[in-house]
Scaffold this active site. Sequence first.
Site, short mmCIF file in Angstrom:
data_model
loop_
_atom_site.label_atom_id
_atom_site.label_comp_id
_atom_site.label_asym_id
_atom_site.label_seq_id
_atom_site.Cartn_x
_atom_site.Cartn_y
_atom_site.Cartn_z
N ASP A 104 8.42 -12.54 7.95
CA ASP A 104 8.32 -12.36 6.51
C ASP A 104 9.59 -11.75 5.93
O ASP A 104 9.96 -12.03 4.80
CB ASP A 104 7.11 -11.47 6.19
CG ASP A 104 6.68 -11.57 4.74
OD1 ASP A 104 6.84 -12.65 4.15
OD2 ASP A 104 6.19 -10.57 4.20
N HIS A 142 4.39 -4.83 -0.77
CA HIS A 142 5.77 -5.03 -1.19
C HIS A 142 6.14 -3.93 -2.18
O HIS A 142 5.28 -3.37 -2.86
CB HIS A 142 5.95 -6.41 -1.82
CG HIS A 142 5.99 -7.52 -0.82
ND1 HIS A 142 7.01 -8.44 -0.74
CD2 HIS A 142 5.12 -7.86 0.17
CE1 HIS A 142 6.78 -9.29 0.24
NE2 HIS A 142 5.64 -8.96 0.81
N CYS A 185 9.30 -13.33 -1.25
CA CYS A 185 8.42 -14.49 -1.09
C CYS A 185 9.05 -15.69 -1.77
O CYS A 185 9.38 -15.63 -2.96
CB CYS A 185 7.03 -14.22 -1.69
SG CYS A 185 5.92 -15.64 -1.59
#
Length: 405
Positions: A42, A312, A343
Amino acid sequence: MRPNNFLKSLRLLGWQPPRRCLSTTSRLFAGEVRIVEVGPRDGLQNEKKSIGLETKLELIRRLAQTGLRNIEAGSFVAPKWVPQMANSADVLNHLLGHPPNTLHPINYNYLVPNLKGLQNLLKTVDDANPATLEPHLSRPSDDPKAPLTPPPSPKEQKASEPAPITSTQDPNEMPSDTSDVGDPAKPGSSSMSENQTEISVFTAATEAFSKANTNCSIAESLERCREIVALAKSRNIRVRGYVSVALGCPYEGPDVPPSSVADISASLLEMGVDEVSVADTTGMGTAPRTRDLLKALSASGVANQDLALHLHDTYGQALVNAVVGLEHGIRTFDSSVGGLGGCPFSKGATGNVATEDLVYCLHSLGATTGVDVEKMAGIGAWISTELDRPNDSRAGKALLARLHT
């Protein structure tokens, strides 16, 4: 009846769900917190600069030396959608054959967006040298071409016996004294052969984000997840489930209904997912909304031990929300070294909460993670330099400055 109402009704009648055999948080003590490091997947997936295989493997090797027991290593997604993850099969193959030297087993996780992604992962596993395959996959004969099968189902447990996991020793249980861990001369030491390969599936809490991220509705994405989970369970592979934009959506705004997140989380658990990571993908979450979401999940019958928080730090609220989760009873948190992340389908969303910041905060509150925060700070500085980007960990930078004075 909606899934969350069904679970709630059963709990009101005194029913308790059986402990899933692959659950990793059910044995944690109150002061122990499990960190899932998501930096290699990620954290890197949204980087513009091309990242070579050697850099990824070196990042994973360094992270494995910090005391982490859970590392998200890659993603079996189509390269045209996420080019940075194009060499995830090479990462998996390397970790199967040449895992980093560690003092304890590590669970390496890979995101799979669809059935084809899992099939590609399994092909990489099947093509690996049998001597380096995960312990949860075995061949029924000496024939190297024989198909891999999971081990036989565990025998029924007596009431006095602990629920089984993947081995007799919980790889995520953190003893108070770790000085003997990994010493082959002492009992209870861990070996690299106990490393596990896991997968993650994902869906979203809003229809708009689901369409943008997976080109399908929430219901359709859950059906995809169901197929993936069924195949994974046939191979005795542990599965995490992500619920994206649980605390704010770039298309539908910050007020995502907690009941929708609870319904989706319950659906994932009911299909066999071992843990649901509720994700604040946009960083819009606040302390009150995080608290309301966790209350809704509890009211729906979803147990804290089946949940993780994935936060986040877009608006600087990640640590605040983590403390809210800790107070609520959450004991698993996702984070990314150096605050790497973002993202591809959520413009403006900055990185995950930095592992250094999260671990420093948790330790200051008296929690134990098993993670060496000073080593983590060094890794954050190193990977930030490699990627030619700022180091977004405030605690990491402060620790390094203090160490070098």
